[in-house]
Design an enzyme around this catalytic site. Structure first.
Site, short mmCIF file in Angstrom:
data_model
loop_
_atom_site.label_atom_id
_atom_site.label_comp_id
_atom_site.label_asym_id
_atom_site.label_seq_id
_atom_site.Cartn_x
_atom_site.Cartn_y
_atom_site.Cartn_z
N ARG A 9 0.84 -1.21 0.00
CA ARG A 9 0.00 0.00 0.00
C ARG A 9 0.87 1.26 0.00
O ARG A 9 0.57 2.23 0.69
CB ARG A 9 -0.93 0.05 1.23
CG ARG A 9 -1.92 -1.07 1.34
CD ARG A 9 -2.95 -1.05 0.22
NE ARG A 9 -4.03 -1.97 0.51
CZ ARG A 9 -3.97 -3.27 0.28
NH1 ARG A 9 -2.88 -3.80 -0.26
NH2 ARG A 9 -5.00 -4.05 0.55
N SER B 298 -10.22 -0.64 3.83
CA SER B 298 -9.44 -0.73 5.07
C SER B 298 -8.99 0.67 5.49
O SER B 298 -8.40 1.39 4.69
CB SER B 298 -8.19 -1.57 4.85
OG SER B 298 -8.54 -2.85 4.41
N GLU C 277 -4.27 3.79 6.50
CA GLU C 277 -4.08 3.56 5.07
C GLU C 277 -4.75 4.70 4.30
O GLU C 277 -4.31 5.10 3.22
CB GLU C 277 -4.71 2.22 4.68
CG GLU C 277 -4.36 1.80 3.27
CD GLU C 277 -5.26 0.72 2.75
OE1 GLU C 277 -5.97 0.99 1.77
OE2 GLU C 277 -5.25 -0.39 3.28
N1 EPU Z 1 -10.20 -10.45 10.99
C1 EPU Z 1 -10.87 -10.47 12.19
N2 EPU Z 1 -11.83 -9.52 12.42
C2 EPU Z 1 -12.16 -8.58 11.50
C3 EPU Z 1 -11.45 -8.55 10.29
C4 EPU Z 1 -10.48 -9.50 10.04
O1 EPU Z 1 -10.63 -11.29 13.05
O2 EPU Z 1 -13.04 -7.78 11.79
C5 EPU Z 1 -9.20 -11.49 10.71
C6 EPU Z 1 -9.73 -12.49 9.69
O3 EPU Z 1 -10.47 -13.51 10.27
C7 EPU Z 1 -8.46 -13.02 9.07
C8 EPU Z 1 -7.55 -11.80 9.10
O4 EPU Z 1 -8.09 -10.92 10.09
O5 EPU Z 1 -7.90 -14.00 9.88
C9 EPU Z 1 -7.43 -11.11 7.76
O6 EPU Z 1 -8.72 -10.68 7.32
P1 EPU Z 1 -9.10 -10.48 5.78
O7 EPU Z 1 -8.76 -11.68 4.98
O8 EPU Z 1 -10.50 -9.98 5.74
O9 EPU Z 1 -8.11 -9.37 5.26
P2 EPU Z 1 -7.53 -8.05 5.95
O10 EPU Z 1 -6.11 -8.30 6.29
O11 EPU Z 1 -8.44 -7.55 6.99
C10 EPU Z 1 -6.55 -7.13 3.71
C11 EPU Z 1 -6.56 -5.84 2.94
C12 EPU Z 1 -7.86 -5.66 2.18
C13 EPU Z 1 -8.00 -6.84 1.22
C14 EPU Z 1 -7.96 -8.16 2.02
C15 EPU Z 1 -7.93 -9.35 1.12
C16 EPU Z 1 -5.14 -4.32 4.15
C17 EPU Z 1 -5.05 -3.15 5.06
N3 EPU Z 1 -6.36 -4.74 3.85
O12 EPU Z 1 -7.58 -7.04 4.68
O13 EPU Z 1 -7.74 -4.48 1.40
O14 EPU Z 1 -9.21 -6.76 0.49
O15 EPU Z 1 -6.76 -8.21 2.82
O16 EPU Z 1 -6.71 -9.40 0.47
O17 EPU Z 1 -4.10 -4.83 3.72
C18 EPU Z 1 -8.17 -2.14 1.33
O18 EPU Z 1 -6.95 -1.98 1.24
O19 EPU Z 1 -8.96 -1.17 1.36
C19 EPU Z 1 -8.71 -3.49 1.46
C20 EPU Z 1 -10.00 -3.73 1.64
#
Ligand code: EPU
Length: 338
Positions: free
Chosen positions: A166, A238, A334
């Site tokens: 990012r 995010s 972000e």
């Molecule tokens: N999780 C929780 N609670 C929550 C959210 C997430 O426990 O409320 C846990 C999930 O269960 C999982 C882990 O956190 O174990 C990761 O969650 P998820 O796969 O939803 O991805 P993320 O890390 O929260 C990132 C990106 C997203 C992208 C997704 C999928 C960042 C800051 N965010 O989210 O990007 O869509 O991975 O690749 O890197 C964005 O940048 O705007 C965005 C939406």
């Protein structure tokens, strides 16, 4: 085409739907119009200015007391092709997901995992948008734009863009100096799929064969089940980055929080899930007035209607504070706060 307004509402130009005004607003559909505008109106060079793309990663706290430049260059053009690859030059004003759909329909591989990310093509390199195991930078060959110091066109090859998680040179050293007008993507005619993230493979299997169309469908399903649609609830995806910490910090946290998700980067560092940290602090589904935290993804700050930019910012500060207190981790935004 150019458009120019004074005291212009930006409500439709930011996915949080914050109703702030720009003192001056300039929109153009090609690079030359911006060059002419800025060189023939020298006084603009002394006004504060801000470059607004699709507005999907922005939080306005107040009216903008300066010039907002909105480069809205259209077009998807196939500029080159060989046996393996195709090169597309895409205007900064194109909607990102329209590009992904076009590529999937044309059987050009690369961007399919990045389906349904809101925003414009011009913002993609700035933010280096990423999701489900892929980042835009993997498929960017050059970023074209205007150098606001010299008012000359500038083509920046991918190796000079400083791409990271990012992150890019456009958020760092070139912030406020460079306007993206088009991006050249190099895509694969014989794509290699990436189904490695989370439930992607499982969801694709439910649809049948792994094809670009099925991957796009699966990604859209996964995304839409967790992330709110900005045209229904204001949000900027995010709000924070996933923090990168040393493995010794991970070790200490795991001793106390054994179920914490950890993504190992290398022998030295790992990435933590900010959404998980925020949820553990009790914020998931929180709402105060119209400012809130999404009920299915704690990493997403939402505007249920009439929240102000300041209310949303204050909420994000409280979230940061509680994560710092519980886990000792400093979250980084972000979203770009203006
Ligand atoms: N999780 C929780 N609670 C929550 C959210 C997430 O426990 O409320 C846990 C999930 O269960 C999982 C882990 O956190 O174990 C990761 O969650 P998820 O796969 O939803 O991805 P993320 O890390 O929260 C990132 C990106 C997203 C992208 C997704 C999928 C960042 C800051 N965010 O989210 O990007 O869509 O991975 O690749 O890197 C964005 O940048 O705007 C965005 C939406």
């Amino acid at each position: 085409m150019i458009r120019f307004f004074e005291h212009y509402s930006l409500k439709d130009y930011n996915t949080f739907g914050i109703d702030v005004k720009a003192k001056y607003f300039f929109e153009c559909t090609d690079l030359e119009d911006l060059q002419v505008f800025l060189s023939s109106n020298k006084e603009w060079r002394t006004e504060p200015f801000f470059i607004l793309g699709g507005g999907s990663n922005l939080l306005f706290q107040d009216d903008y007391n300066g010039l907002v430049i909105h480069p809205n260059v259209p077009g998807i053009t196939r500029i080159k092709e060989d046996r393996q690859h195709v090169w597309l030059e895409v205007g900064a004003g194109e909607v990102w997901d329209d590009l992904v759909e076009y590529c999937v329909n044309s059987e050009y591989g690369g961007l399919e995992n990045l389906s349904h990310i809101p925003g414009s093509v011009g913002a993609a390199p700035v933010q280096n948008v990423g999701a489900y195991g892929r980042e835009a930078s993997q498929f960017i060959e050059t970023v074209n734009g205007l150098d606001l110091q010299t008012l000359e066109a500038w083509q920046i090859p991918t190796e000079d863009c400083g791409f990271g998680y990012r992150d890019s040179i456009f958020k760092g050293k070139l912030k406020g100096r460079f306007v993206v007008t088009s991006v050249v993507f190099k895509l694969d005619k014989f794509p290699e799929f990436d189904l490695s993230y989370g439930v992607v493979e499982q969801e694709v299997e439910k649809l049948g064969e792994a094809t670009l169309q099925n991957i796009r469908k699966a990604i859209i399903q996964i995304r839409d089940s967790k992330l709110p649609n900005p045209s229904v609830i204001g949000n900027a995806g995010s709000f924070f980055k996933n923090p990168v910490v040393t493995n010794s910090v991970v070790g200490k946290l795991m001793a106390e929080f054994g179920s914490m998700p950890v993504y190992k980067i290398n022998e030295i560092e790992s990435k933590l899930a900010a959404g998980w940290l925020i949820e553990q602090c009790g914020w998931k589904g929180f709402r105060e007035g119209d400012a809130g935290v999404h009920e299915k993804q704690a990493l997403v700050v939402v505007n249920h209607g009439k929240a102000t930019g300041q209310e949303l910012f204050q909420l994000s500060e409280k979230i940061k504070g509680s994560v710092k207190e519980k886990f000792g981790i400093e979250l980084q935004r972000e979203v770009n706060v203006v």
